[in-house]
Enzyme design. Sequence first.
Site, short mmCIF file in Angstrom:
data_model
loop_
_atom_site.label_atom_id
_atom_site.label_comp_id
_atom_site.label_asym_id
_atom_site.label_seq_id
_atom_site.Cartn_x
_atom_site.Cartn_y
_atom_site.Cartn_z
N HIS A 68 -118.07 -9.48 61.44
CA HIS A 68 -117.18 -9.39 60.04
C HIS A 68 -117.61 -9.01 58.96
O HIS A 68 -118.88 -9.27 58.46
CB HIS A 68 -116.55 -10.90 59.97
CG HIS A 68 -115.75 -11.08 58.70
ND1 HIS A 68 -114.53 -10.37 58.32
CD2 HIS A 68 -116.11 -11.69 57.18
CE1 HIS A 68 -114.11 -10.74 57.16
NE2 HIS A 68 -115.08 -11.37 56.45
N HIS A 79 -116.22 -6.84 55.03
CA HIS A 79 -115.06 -6.21 54.39
C HIS A 79 -115.27 -4.67 54.44
O HIS A 79 -115.65 -4.21 55.53
CB HIS A 79 -115.07 -6.75 52.93
CG HIS A 79 -114.91 -8.30 52.88
ND1 HIS A 79 -114.73 -9.01 51.62
CD2 HIS A 79 -114.69 -9.12 53.79
CE1 HIS A 79 -114.76 -10.29 51.83
NE2 HIS A 79 -114.71 -10.40 53.37
N MET A 138 -118.82 -9.26 52.82
CA MET A 138 -119.54 -10.37 53.64
C MET A 138 -120.40 -9.65 54.89
O MET A 138 -120.14 -8.56 55.25
CB MET A 138 -118.43 -11.25 54.30
CG MET A 138 -117.85 -12.34 53.39
SD MET A 138 -116.80 -13.39 54.07
CE MET A 138 -116.11 -14.07 52.65
N GLN A 173 -108.44 -22.61 58.00
CA GLN A 173 -108.36 -21.71 56.69
C GLN A 173 -107.67 -20.54 56.94
O GLN A 173 -108.04 -19.63 57.71
CB GLN A 173 -109.92 -21.80 56.19
CG GLN A 173 -109.86 -20.97 54.97
CD GLN A 173 -111.53 -20.44 54.79
OE1 GLN A 173 -111.91 -19.72 55.60
NE2 GLN A 173 -112.22 -21.26 53.74
N HIS A 177 -105.60 -12.32 55.35
CA HIS A 177 -106.84 -11.39 55.49
C HIS A 177 -107.74 -12.07 56.65
O HIS A 177 -108.34 -11.21 57.44
CB HIS A 177 -107.76 -11.49 54.33
CG HIS A 177 -108.88 -10.85 54.15
ND1 HIS A 177 -110.12 -11.11 54.08
CD2 HIS A 177 -108.90 -9.47 54.03
CE1 HIS A 177 -110.80 -10.01 54.33
NE2 HIS A 177 -110.49 -9.01 54.05
N HIS A 178 -108.09 -13.31 56.57
CA HIS A 178 -108.72 -13.87 57.86
C HIS A 178 -108.28 -15.35 58.12
O HIS A 178 -107.45 -15.72 57.35
CB HIS A 178 -110.21 -13.64 57.73
CG HIS A 178 -110.76 -14.99 56.77
ND1 HIS A 178 -111.62 -14.62 55.33
CD2 HIS A 178 -110.89 -16.14 56.75
CE1 HIS A 178 -111.51 -15.86 54.79
NE2 HIS A 178 -111.19 -16.91 55.72
N HIS A 187 -106.90 -17.00 54.59
CA HIS A 187 -107.18 -16.33 53.24
C HIS A 187 -105.81 -15.38 53.09
O HIS A 187 -105.58 -14.59 53.59
CB HIS A 187 -108.48 -15.59 53.60
CG HIS A 187 -108.62 -14.80 52.42
ND1 HIS A 187 -109.90 -13.51 52.48
CD2 HIS A 187 -108.35 -14.34 51.09
CE1 HIS A 187 -109.73 -12.99 51.36
NE2 HIS A 187 -109.02 -13.41 50.53
CU CU Z 1 -110.82 -13.01 54.10
CU CU Z 2 -114.69 -11.96 54.48
#
Ligand code: CU
Ligand code: CU
Length: 340
Positions: free
Chosen positions: A217, A219, A292, A148, A72-73, A150
């Site tokens: 960013h 969603h 977000m 990181q 996702h990211h 996701h």
């Molecule tokens: Cu994400």
């Molecule tokens: Cu996010």
Amino acid sequence: MESYKFVISLLFTISIFRFDALANEVDTYDFLMPNVSPNKDELYLCTPIRIAPQKNFYVVGFKPNASMHTAHHMLLYGCSQPGSNDSAWSCGEMQSNEIDDRYNTASPCKSGSQIVYAWARDAPRLQLPPDVGFLIGRDSPIKYLVLQVHYMTKFPEGKTDNSGVFLEYTTERMPRQAGVILLGTSGVIPPNKVEHMETACTINEDKVIHPFAFRTHTHSLGTEVSGFVVRRSRKGDIWELLGSKNPQLPQMFYPVVSRTPITTNDVLAARCVMNNTHTHAVSIGATHKDEMCNFYLMYWVQDDSPLEQKYCFSPGPPYYYWSRAPQNFDRIPGRDFNVL
Ligand code: CU
Ligand code: CU
């Protein structure tokens, strides 16, 4: 887990040499997940590298190696200390009921957290302008990089993933150090409502920053994210647009609209327009069902270190709006300023 297993020094990587127009040697480091296997939905995983401490490195480009079907990211953090010494750990912020027992839980950084790069929605490679690089290593507070990722859904038995970033770096001194400041909010979007999520911070450091790229960013509810620099004067505030984007487009770093330097007493501000089409309220949170509101500003400083301030967050709606900010703004942009 053996704590030194993961300590791969950038110094000892086998690298392919490449020569650009300035004849800087640029090496590539494959910073990838160590074949992880998420066994829960909505899992954030982190993996670290330690940077060789006796040397300075300048990261000058990022080539993502991931697909939005899996990730996702991705975020790349610079840390003074990593959140864990494991080769991979669970590093989400709000997943108390989503903990994967295969991985320990910790934040991305234990100390000195800052964002260096961000990726989502199949954004392409990012190359910094000439003479610009992120300083990491000896003379930088960044002693570790933490990746990181996701992961949205759990993997079937036996499937693993090595999403990540190919880091392009050089040991040649770059006179312009890059930095990122992340503007964002907390807050709640009421059902069936268009809400503004806003934040603003006054620059109080004695530095001149040169913005060159921005990234938005959200969603699924975000329709527009804009960043401004507010110039203050007795005649009133001037809101200069840094960049504005529909966050449903690829969430890459785009060139800023105004490259005018930003300095002490200028204000950085960001706004997300969120259209909640649901019949329930949606809060800021870590999963893709939450929202977000983020605006990343990437900048360089000439022969200087980047801003100490790395984050600019507000409580968001219903507690915070620009109209209630301590800076007492005037001429706050309406809904219909020039959107690019
Ligand atoms: Cu994400
Ligand atoms: Cu996010």
